[in-house]
Design an enzyme around this catalytic site. Structure first.
Site, PDB file in Angstrom:
ATOM      1  N   LYS A 191       0.744  -1.256  -0.084  1.00  0.00           N
ATOM      2  CA  LYS A 191      -0.018   0.043  -0.102  1.00  0.00           C
ATOM      3  C   LYS A 191       0.773   1.310  -0.011  1.00  0.00           C
ATOM      4  CE  LYS A 191      -3.975  -1.919   2.561  1.00  0.00           C
ATOM      5  NZ  LYS A 191      -4.912  -2.008   3.825  1.00  0.00           N
TER       6      LYS A 191
ATOM      7  N   LYS B  45      -9.699 -12.197  -1.581  1.00  0.00           N
ATOM      8  CA  LYS B  45     -10.552 -11.859  -0.274  1.00  0.00           C
ATOM      9  C   LYS B  45     -11.528 -11.087  -0.388  1.00  0.00           C
ATOM     10  CE  LYS B  45      -8.798 -11.337   3.736  1.00  0.00           C
ATOM     11  NZ  LYS B  45      -8.198 -11.407   5.136  1.00  0.00           N
TER      12      LYS B  45
ATOM     13  N   LYS C  42     -13.594  -4.621   2.127  1.00  0.00           N
ATOM     14  CA  LYS C  42     -13.973  -3.394   1.647  1.00  0.00           C
ATOM     15  C   LYS C  42     -13.130  -2.541   1.324  1.00  0.00           C
ATOM     16  CE  LYS C  42     -12.980  -2.772   6.779  1.00  0.00           C
ATOM     17  NZ  LYS C  42     -13.713  -2.901   8.078  1.00  0.00           N
TER      18      LYS C  42
END
Length: 326
Positions: free
Chosen positions: A111, A192, A195
């Site tokens: 990230k 997976k 959100k």
């Protein structure tokens, strides 16, 4: 009773993966564990989130815990930022961790690495997660496979701290859910359910309207050969649907696959089973959200209990490392 701790970020709606992969096991074990479940709002600050939305989602997550079956008379439910020992203990652990350890953390690599504007908290938040766990002397931490690295860091920091300053921390062990631990995205069945994936079509929110659940299951990705068989590697979409039906009915995915010859029939039964499972939770959730004052009072009670335990751990660690008592 074993001390257990786990938590959820209030950065989005609770979804089916949260429930089947974690919360369902929390509910099943709440009579036998001394369990602490926290809404980790400080972790949510590693990403951009509107302040009003953060407050709203924190309450929604608390209501979600209760609606899913957690009993505040058997477990402790609290908000992370309501217990000051969390960031205080995290600083002591940051001064125990190394840059090399944090550079190797997979989520930061995915990230933030190479981005100058990334928030420093994204780099250091695994240490705050370690503080969350160690503050409560947790013996067991329910984690998915993607969180094992964080628990290993927690263990390493605790062992190192204890080696340098004396026996302060309990060394926690991981417990891995064995049933539906990985719930896959309906549109991207090799990933997976999360959100963080932009498309809402791949995710079933825990308190979603029944008609929306049915629509999403109907649009779920399968494949082109029309054969219903359970093989997560070669048929991830169909296998994901069979996993969901298995979790909702208690029948093994392989046995379920033998009952179907058409995708449409499988999808219809998956939708019906999930609606049956989730509708009572949705009703409880809507009722709880109609009285935010009661939710706030419940969180205050949880924070009072959590604060007593976490602060005692921090004081031991602070004394061991050499900080002068106030």
């Amino acid at each position: 009773m074993a001390r257990v701790l786990s938590g959820v970020q209030p950065s989005g709606d609770l979804h089916l993966g949260n429930y089947l992969g974690a919360i369902q096991q929390w509910v099943a074990n709440q009579g036998s564990d001394d369990a602490f479940y926290t809404i980790v709002d400080l972790h949510a600050l590693t990403q951009s989130i509107d302040p009003a939305e953060l407050r709203r989602r924190t309450l929604e997550t608390a209501a979600g815990f209760l609606a899913a079956g957690l009993d505040p008379n058997q477990v402790t439910i609290f908000v992370q930022s309501h217990v000051p020992a969390h960031p205080r203990l995290a600083w002591l652990l940051e001064c125990t961790a190394t840059m090399g350890e944090l550079n190797r953390m997979t989520q930061f690599k995915d990230k933030g690495r190479g981005t100058e504007s990334v928030r420093a908290g994204l780099f250091t938040y695994p240490v705050l997660m370690a503080a969350d766990i160690l503050a409560y002397e947790a013996e067991f931490v329910p984690v998915g496979e993607d969180q094992r690295q964080h628990l290993e860091l927690t263990r390493n920091l605790a062992i190192r701290f204890n080696h340098h300053y004396g026996e302060v921390f309990v060394i926690p062990e991981a417990t891995i859910p064995t049933v539906a631990a990985r719930v896959m995205d309906l549109q991207l069945p090799n990933q997976k359910m999360s959100k963080s994936i932009p498309s809402p079509l791949g995710r079933i929110d825990l308190f979603e309207a029944p008609e929306d659940i049915a629509k999403k299951i109907k649009k779920a990705v399968t494949d082109t050969d029309g054969i219903v068989a359970y093989n997560p590697e070669t048929k991830p979409g169909v296998s994901s649907l069979l996993d969901l039906l298995s979790a909702a009915t208690g029948t093994s995915p392989g046995d379920l696959a033998a009952k179907y010859t058409r995708y449409g029939d499988l999808k219809a039964d998956v939708a019906d089973a999930l609606i049956t499972l989730l509708s009572p939770m949705r009703e409880r959730y809507l009722h709880l959200m109609s009285d935010p004052g009661e939710l706030t009072a419940l969180l205050r009670r949880g924070a009072t209990k959590a604060d007593e335990i976490a602060n005692a751990t921090y004081e031991r660690a602070a004394a061991a490392i050499g900080l002068l008592p106030r």
